[in-house]
Write a protein that holds these residues in place. Structure first.
Motif, PDB file in Angstrom:
ATOM      1  N   GLU A   1       0.831  -1.271  -0.088  1.00  0.00           N
ATOM      2  CA  GLU A   1      -0.004   0.094   0.080  1.00  0.00           C
ATOM      3  C   GLU A   1       0.848   1.273  -0.063  1.00  0.00           C
ATOM      4  N   CYS A   2       0.808   2.178  -1.117  1.00  0.00           N
ATOM      5  CA  CYS A   2       1.660   3.231  -1.285  1.00  0.00           C
ATOM      6  C   CYS A   2       0.505   4.313  -0.760  1.00  0.00           C
ATOM      7  N   ARG A   3       1.106   5.386  -0.060  1.00  0.00           N
ATOM      8  CA  ARG A   3       0.286   6.547   0.014  1.00  0.00           C
ATOM      9  C   ARG A   3       1.097   7.692  -0.570  1.00  0.00           C
ATOM     10  N   PHE A   4       0.524   8.758  -0.668  1.00  0.00           N
ATOM     11  CA  PHE A   4       1.207   9.956  -0.721  1.00  0.00           C
ATOM     12  C   PHE A   4       0.031  11.259  -0.682  1.00  0.00           C
ATOM     13  N   LEU A   5       0.538  12.543  -0.215  1.00  0.00           N
ATOM     14  CA  LEU A   5      -0.089  13.463   0.160  1.00  0.00           C
ATOM     15  C   LEU A   5       0.230  14.628  -0.976  1.00  0.00           C
ATOM     16  N   VAL A   6      -0.838  15.435  -1.275  1.00  0.00           N
ATOM     17  CA  VAL A   6      -0.795  16.429  -2.240  1.00  0.00           C
ATOM     18  C   VAL A   6      -1.483  17.716  -1.532  1.00  0.00           C
ATOM     19  N   PRO A   7      -0.784  18.752  -1.088  1.00  0.00           N
ATOM     20  CA  PRO A   7      -1.261  19.791  -0.406  1.00  0.00           C
ATOM     21  C   PRO A   7      -2.286  20.448  -1.471  1.00  0.00           C
ATOM     22  N   ILE A   8      -3.420  21.055  -0.924  1.00  0.00           N
ATOM     23  CA  ILE A   8      -4.447  21.471  -1.754  1.00  0.00           C
ATOM     24  C   ILE A   8      -4.019  23.131  -2.312  1.00  0.00           C
ATOM     25  N   HIS A   9      -2.894  23.650  -1.748  1.00  0.00           N
ATOM     26  CA  HIS A   9      -2.614  24.691  -2.185  1.00  0.00           C
ATOM     27  C   HIS A   9      -1.196  24.690  -3.085  1.00  0.00           C
ATOM     28  N   GLU A  10      -0.956  25.491  -4.010  1.00  0.00           N
ATOM     29  CA  GLU A  10       0.351  25.480  -4.649  1.00  0.00           C
ATOM     30  C   GLU A  10       1.410  25.911  -3.466  1.00  0.00           C
ATOM     31  N   ASP A  11       2.528  25.521  -3.579  1.00  0.00           N
ATOM     32  CA  ASP A  11       3.548  26.175  -2.654  1.00  0.00           C
ATOM     33  C   ASP A  11       3.711  27.501  -3.109  1.00  0.00           C
ATOM     34  N   ALA A  12       3.764  28.599  -2.047  1.00  0.00           N
ATOM     35  CA  ALA A  12       3.817  29.734  -2.413  1.00  0.00           C
ATOM     36  C   ALA A  12       5.205  30.242  -2.694  1.00  0.00           C
TER      37      ALA A  12
END
Length: 119
Positions: A7-18
């Motif tokens: 099981e691979c997991r990854f996170l994507v922030p909902i905002h672009e990096d400023a």
């Protein structure tokens, strides 16, 4: 012979990096492309319906950054994990993220944006 899946997991922030993007929310088309890519390249995806809230220390500024993220999960055979890792590097560029948090089924990795951190 049974093939083991991780099981691979990854996170994507909902905002672009400023620092490298606008800091705005990602447009819907970007999320749609991510889901389409995951299905085509890896055959499936699962996403938690809500957001994960977190804070990390920016590697460049040393300052705390708070954001909410979407978490995606994919079950992959071990030989497909490097392909997902490479895809996440490209995704970091598309989503204007410095780093993507990735759990490869065994340990956590921090996938760096190759345009921000060239090797």
């Amino acid at each position: 012979m049974t093939v083991a899946f991780y099981e691979c997991r990854f996170l994507v922030p909902i905002h672009e990096d400023a620092d490298i993007g606008s800091g705005d929310l990602h447009p819907g088309a970007r999320w749609a492309k991510l889901k389409r890519d995951l299905l085509v390249k890896f055959g499936a995806w699962t996403r938690n319906p809500g957001f994960l809230e977190g804070v990390y220390t920016d590697p460049d500024t040393g300052l705390p950054v708070a954001d909410k993220s979407r978490e995606y999960r994919i079950a992959l055979s071990e030989e497909k994990i490097p392909e997902l890792r490479e895809y996440l590097k490209n995704m970091a560029v598309e989503f204007h993220q410095k780093i993507i948090y990735f759990f490869n089924g065994k340990e956590v990795e921090f996938i760096e944006n190759p345009e921000r951190y060239p090797k």
